[in-house]
Design a protein around this motif. Structure first.
Motif, PDB file in Angstrom:
ATOM      1  N   GLY A  23       6.535 -10.131   4.056  1.00  0.00           N
ATOM      2  CA  GLY A  23       6.178  -9.810   2.673  1.00  0.00           C
ATOM      3  C   GLY A  23       4.839  -9.101   2.568  1.00  0.00           C
ATOM      4  N   ASP A  24       3.879  -9.506   3.412  1.00  0.00           N
ATOM      5  CA  ASP A  24       2.569  -8.845   3.403  1.00  0.00           C
ATOM      6  C   ASP A  24       2.700  -7.378   3.821  1.00  0.00           C
ATOM      7  OD1 ASP A  24       1.398 -11.167   2.604  1.00  0.00           O
ATOM      8  OD2 ASP A  24       0.630 -11.730   4.572  1.00  0.00           O
ATOM      9  N   LEU A  25       3.548  -7.114   4.817  1.00  0.00           N
ATOM     10  CA  LEU A  25       3.765  -5.726   5.239  1.00  0.00           C
ATOM     11  C   LEU A  25       4.353  -4.894   4.102  1.00  0.00           C
ATOM     12  CD1 LEU A  25       5.220  -6.198   8.845  1.00  0.00           C
ATOM     13  CD2 LEU A  25       2.937  -5.419   8.222  1.00  0.00           C
ATOM     14  N   VAL A  26       5.271  -5.496   3.356  1.00  0.00           N
ATOM     15  CA  VAL A  26       5.875  -4.797   2.224  1.00  0.00           C
ATOM     16  C   VAL A  26       4.814  -4.477   1.174  1.00  0.00           C
ATOM     17  CG1 VAL A  26       7.512  -4.994   0.319  1.00  0.00           C
ATOM     18  CG2 VAL A  26       8.165  -5.767   2.603  1.00  0.00           C
ATOM     19  N   LEU A  27       3.957  -5.456   0.862  1.00  0.00           N
ATOM     20  CA  LEU A  27       2.912  -5.240  -0.141  1.00  0.00           C
ATOM     21  C   LEU A  27       1.951  -4.132   0.293  1.00  0.00           C
ATOM     22  CD1 LEU A  27       2.107  -8.935  -1.119  1.00  0.00           C
ATOM     23  CD2 LEU A  27       3.298  -7.241  -2.503  1.00  0.00           C
ATOM     24  N   GLN A  28       1.594  -4.118   1.566  1.00  0.00           N
ATOM     25  CA  GLN A  28       0.698  -3.074   2.059  1.00  0.00           C
ATOM     26  C   GLN A  28       1.355  -1.698   1.963  1.00  0.00           C
ATOM     27  OE1 GLN A  28       0.004  -4.696   5.955  1.00  0.00           O
ATOM     28  NE2 GLN A  28      -1.891  -5.703   5.369  1.00  0.00           N
ATOM     29  N   SER A  29       2.638  -1.631   2.301  1.00  0.00           N
ATOM     30  CA  SER A  29       3.348  -0.349   2.231  1.00  0.00           C
ATOM     31  C   SER A  29       3.491   0.117   0.786  1.00  0.00           C
ATOM     32  CB  SER A  29       4.725  -0.480   2.883  1.00  0.00           C
ATOM     33  OG  SER A  29       4.616  -0.804   4.255  1.00  0.00           O
ATOM     34  N   VAL A  30       3.788  -0.815  -0.120  1.00  0.00           N
ATOM     35  CA  VAL A  30       3.902  -0.462  -1.536  1.00  0.00           C
ATOM     36  C   VAL A  30       2.558   0.034  -2.062  1.00  0.00           C
ATOM     37  CG1 VAL A  30       4.254  -1.407  -3.846  1.00  0.00           C
ATOM     38  CG2 VAL A  30       5.851  -1.982  -2.015  1.00  0.00           C
ATOM     39  N   ALA A  31       1.471  -0.636  -1.675  1.00  0.00           N
ATOM     40  CA  ALA A  31       0.139  -0.213  -2.135  1.00  0.00           C
ATOM     41  C   ALA A  31      -0.152   1.221  -1.693  1.00  0.00           C
ATOM     42  CB  ALA A  31      -0.927  -1.170  -1.593  1.00  0.00           C
ATOM     43  N   ARG A  32       0.169   1.546  -0.437  1.00  0.00           N
ATOM     44  CA  ARG A  32      -0.056   2.918   0.038  1.00  0.00           C
ATOM     45  C   ARG A  32       0.823   3.916  -0.710  1.00  0.00           C
ATOM     46  NH1 ARG A  32      -0.354   0.166   5.098  1.00  0.00           N
ATOM     47  NH2 ARG A  32       1.863   0.580   5.489  1.00  0.00           N
ATOM     48  N   ARG A  33       2.064   3.518  -0.962  1.00  0.00           N
ATOM     49  CA  ARG A  33       2.989   4.416  -1.650  1.00  0.00           C
ATOM     50  C   ARG A  33       2.494   4.691  -3.083  1.00  0.00           C
ATOM     51  NH1 ARG A  33       8.479   5.049  -0.768  1.00  0.00           N
ATOM     52  NH2 ARG A  33       7.946   4.735   1.427  1.00  0.00           N
ATOM     53  N   LEU A  34       2.026   3.664  -3.763  1.00  0.00           N
ATOM     54  CA  LEU A  34       1.537   3.843  -5.131  1.00  0.00           C
ATOM     55  C   LEU A  34       0.254   4.668  -5.161  1.00  0.00           C
ATOM     56  CD1 LEU A  34       2.115   0.264  -6.607  1.00  0.00           C
ATOM     57  CD2 LEU A  34       3.549   2.290  -6.911  1.00  0.00           C
ATOM     58  N   GLN A  35      -0.621   4.454  -4.161  1.00  0.00           N
ATOM     59  CA  GLN A  35      -1.884   5.196  -4.129  1.00  0.00           C
ATOM     60  C   GLN A  35      -1.646   6.695  -3.978  1.00  0.00           C
ATOM     61  OE1 GLN A  35      -3.964   2.807  -1.056  1.00  0.00           O
ATOM     62  NE2 GLN A  35      -5.695   2.813  -2.466  1.00  0.00           N
ATOM     63  N   GLU A  36      -0.568   7.061  -3.317  1.00  0.00           N
ATOM     64  CA  GLU A  36      -0.274   8.483  -3.128  1.00  0.00           C
ATOM     65  C   GLU A  36      -0.036   9.203  -4.454  1.00  0.00           C
ATOM     66  OE1 GLU A  36       3.062   8.469  -0.574  1.00  0.00           O
ATOM     67  OE2 GLU A  36       1.953   7.842   1.223  1.00  0.00           O
ATOM     68  N   ARG A  37       0.369   8.465  -5.475  1.00  0.00           N
ATOM     69  CA  ARG A  37       0.661   9.073  -6.776  1.00  0.00           C
ATOM     70  C   ARG A  37      -0.497   8.924  -7.762  1.00  0.00           C
ATOM     71  NH1 ARG A  37       6.146  10.538  -7.296  1.00  0.00           N
ATOM     72  NH2 ARG A  37       6.931  10.686  -5.157  1.00  0.00           N
ATOM     73  N   CYS A  38      -1.641   8.435  -7.316  1.00  0.00           N
ATOM     74  CA  CYS A  38      -2.769   8.203  -8.220  1.00  0.00           C
ATOM     75  C   CYS A  38      -3.810   9.311  -8.083  1.00  0.00           C
ATOM     76  CB  CYS A  38      -3.432   6.859  -7.915  1.00  0.00           C
ATOM     77  SG  CYS A  38      -2.368   5.433  -8.205  1.00  0.00           S
ATOM     78  N   ARG A  39      -4.502   9.600  -9.175  1.00  0.00           N
ATOM     79  CA  ARG A  39      -5.624  10.530  -9.155  1.00  0.00           C
ATOM     80  C   ARG A  39      -6.885   9.797  -8.698  1.00  0.00           C
ATOM     81  NH1 ARG A  39      -5.786  12.105 -15.276  1.00  0.00           N
ATOM     82  NH2 ARG A  39      -5.829   9.819 -15.280  1.00  0.00           N
ATOM     83  N   LEU A  40      -7.914  10.573  -8.356  1.00  0.00           N
ATOM     84  CA  LEU A  40      -9.157   9.962  -7.904  1.00  0.00           C
ATOM     85  C   LEU A  40      -9.794   9.121  -9.001  1.00  0.00           C
ATOM     86  CD1 LEU A  40     -10.780  12.899  -5.887  1.00  0.00           C
ATOM     87  CD2 LEU A  40      -9.666  10.842  -4.996  1.00  0.00           C
ATOM     88  N   GLU A  41      -9.642   9.539 -10.261  1.00  0.00           N
ATOM     89  CA  GLU A  41     -10.282   8.812 -11.356  1.00  0.00           C
ATOM     90  C   GLU A  41      -9.484   7.593 -11.812  1.00  0.00           C
ATOM     91  OE1 GLU A  41      -8.367  12.539 -13.264  1.00  0.00           O
ATOM     92  OE2 GLU A  41      -9.270  11.928 -11.360  1.00  0.00           O
ATOM     93  N   ASP A  42      -8.283   7.422 -11.291  1.00  0.00           N
ATOM     94  CA  ASP A  42      -7.471   6.261 -11.655  1.00  0.00           C
ATOM     95  C   ASP A  42      -7.849   5.053 -10.796  1.00  0.00           C
ATOM     96  OD1 ASP A  42      -6.126   7.920 -13.406  1.00  0.00           O
ATOM     97  OD2 ASP A  42      -4.538   8.385 -11.962  1.00  0.00           O
TER      98      ASP A  42
END
Length: 603
Positions: free
Chosen positions: A228-247
């Motif tokens: 589950g921790d691996l999944v959370l880390q992967s999801v966090a990276r995936r979501l960060q890819e769609r974020c702007r620097l100011e977000d």
């Protein structure tokens, strides 16, 4: 300076070294004073030795700090009179002056010894001044100061960097999630408040997106917390890819994330970002050992200034909108509506009451008859959980079952249902109601628990019910989500003699190739397919296909939701084995079911 601000490293460095420099200077001064005292004390000891060796012979003329003197009884000088007055049969030290800081050597005292008839003998000691010590030792002490300051400079640099690093780690632990490295709840609230203040000054829109992973608890319970921790880390990276620097993307805890979108020119941008995030999660996550994991999310959106006046309200309302997205089918997003706040409050109160429902004796079972179509005989019952809350009255299973699954209470409730149903079936069989089957639903979360086989075994042993009388109903979605584990678990359950039924068959996305691998006994046709029987040709064709499929797989078939005589007759003509529904009997209490069982037995 505000308490939250930190002193720059260069200021800390010079402050520490300034204190160290003055400390070294004080240390040097103290060392010189101690040396001055030591030198004078050494001279004092030498003077005593000289006096003891001197037996009154003519006065010696010595060059140096020690001067032997014969004191005549009629001496007039004040110092000599003081020494004569102090002279006695034993050697005695007489202090003439205190600590001398400046100037040349001066008499600081004398050792005196009385001499019968001849006055006294004295050895006068001249002591060094601090100035003399400083002049003599300046090069040595300057070198010592230089070496000490080098050590202090190097040590202070290391110390300051260590302290700064330690404080930085503490700040990181206090404000960042250790698993994903994202800001935590505390920092997210702080940044949200600052973002709100910027909106107040500049105008525009601010959006808060509350992101909750769908069915993450099932995955976490099935594969363990490390996975589950691996999944959370992967999801966090995936979501960060769609974020702007100011977000700001933060992890609030568990499988909950928060995204703060600043300076939006219109509210519609938040919907576009939410859709983009959901699209990004459609691609499977690649974990260790190249394992692929599909996971969705439900997103709630709250906008400032429309949906809340502070960080607490915005997060709370985005959370309420997220639950609305889950209610709409998951893997989607929803905007906050004012009515959701009351719904969220009611949901919280309902969940709180549900936590005490089992211990308060508010839960009970109803039993719906299962009928063999060819003979019309009642062959068993399906156990259905009911809840009458002291605070909320009768609560439907469509409300509290999803709540129990999301809160994790479904495991404890499911275990209780299993034990109660087996116990009641055993009691019925002992009283002459010879049930062939007691059917119990297993939630996907409960089925994927590592100890489900032990739970079932314990329920059978405690009740004395034969394993072949217990039928466990499992949704096809639960089977297909983790096929390898499902196959192993089903095999172990079959070893206990338990029968397995696929509940709501046809509503999911099962693969027939996988279904053939599982140890199954029965397919249950979902009641939604029976609504048009026997008049709707498409419904008829679909049900015929399911019955034929079951025949080919050597499985029995049960149709649920039978409400009319025409439906029952059509199903029997098509070769359906069993049915249940309001036509046969509604879910009944223990006593009512016993009476209904007798009525359904052939004459």
């Amino acid at each position: 300076m505000q308490s939250g601000q930190q002193l720059p490293l260069r200021y800390k460095f010079w402050a520490v070294n300034a204190v160290a420099f003055f400390s070294v200077l004080v240390l040097v001064v103290v060392a010189m004073l101690l040396e001055q005292r030591s030198v004078n004390q050494t001279r004092q000891q030498e003077a005593l030795s000289l006096l003891q060796l001197w037996q009154g012979k003519p006065a010696l003329h010595l060059d140096g700090p020690l001067q032997p003197v014969i004191l005549q009884p009629d001496a007039q000088a004040p110092a000599e009179r003081e020494l004569l007055a102090a002279a006695g049969p034993e050697s005695r030290w007489v202090e003439l002056a205190g600590l001398t800081l400046w100037g040349v050597e001066q008499p600081v005292g004398a050792w005196v010894l009385g001499s019968a008839g001849r006055g006294a003998l004295a050895v006068v000691v001249s002591g060094k001044s601090f100035q003399q010590i400083f002049i003599e030792r300046a090069p040595i002490y300057a070198f010592a100061v230089f070496v000490l300051m080098l050590g202090v400079l190097f040590g202070s640099q290391l110390l300051i960097r260590f302290v700064d690093g330690y404080q930085s780690r503490l700040r990181t632990l206090a404000h960042f999630d250790p698993l994903t490295g994202l800001p935590n709840r505390i920092l997210a609230r702080d940044r949200l408040e600052h973002a709100k203040e910027r909106i107040d000054r500049r105008g525009g829109w601010l959006a808060v997106l509350f992101i909750d992973l769908d069915r993450f608890k099932t995955l976490n319970d099935s594969y363990g917390h490390d996975f589950g921790d691996l999944v959370l880390q992967s999801v966090a990276r995936r979501l960060q890819e769609r974020c702007r620097l100011e977000d700001t993307l933060a992890r609030l805890g568990g499988d909950e994330f928060l995204l703060i979108l600043e300076q939006l020119h219109s509210p519609g941008v938040a919907s576009q970002v939410a859709k983009s995030l959901l699209d990004s999660l459609k691609t499977p996550l690649i974990l260790d050992e190249a394992r692929e994991v599909y996971i969705g999310a439900s997103i709630g959106i709250a906008l400032y200034p429309r949906d809340g006046g502070n960080a607490h309200e915005l997060i709370r309302n985005a959370d309420a909108a997220m639950y609305r997205a889950k209610a709409q089918g998951r893997n989607t997003f929803s905007h906050y509506l004012p009515s959701l706040t009351e719904e969220a409050r009611a949901r919280f109160e309902l969940e709180r009451s549900l936590r005490g429902a089992l211990s308060n004796g508010e839960l009970y079972l109803h039993y719906q008859p299962l009928v063999d179509l060819p003979s019309g005989r009642c062959i068993g019952a399906e156990a259905l959980l009911r809840w009458h809350s002291a605070d909320h009255g009768q609560v439907g299973p469509d409300r509290f079952i999803p709540l129990a699954e999301e809160s994790g209470q479904i495991v404890a409730l499911g275990t209780w249902v299993l034990h109660q149903a087996c116990r009641q079936a055993s009691l019925w069989r002992a009283s002459g109601i010879a049930l062939d089957t007691i059917a119990v639903n297993l939630s996907p979360i409960q089925f994927m628990q590592q100890n489900i086989v032990q739970v079932v075994r314990a329920a059978l042993e405690a009740s004395g019910l034969p394993g072949q009388c217990l039928e466990l109903e499992i949704t096809e979605g639960a089977l297909m989500q983790h096929t390898a584990q499902a196959e192993q678990t089903l095999g172990e359950l079959r070893a206990l003699g338990v029968r397995i039924s696929v509940d709501d068959f046809g509503t999911g996305y099962s693969s027939l190739a996988y279904l053939r691998r599982f140890a199954l006994d029965k397919l249950k046709i979902d009641k939604s397919f029976l609504a048009g029987l026997p008049g709707d040709p498409s419904d008829c064709q679909l049900v015929q296909t399911i019955i034929a499929l079951a025949r080919n797989m050597r499985l029995s078939v049960l149709a649920e939701g039978v409400e009319t005589v025409e439906q029952q007759a059509w199903l029997e003509a098509q070769g359906c084995d069993q049915c249940q529904g309001y036509l046969i009997g509604r879910p009944l209490t223990v006593d009512a079911f016993a009476a209904r069982w007798q009525a359904l037995q052939p004459a």
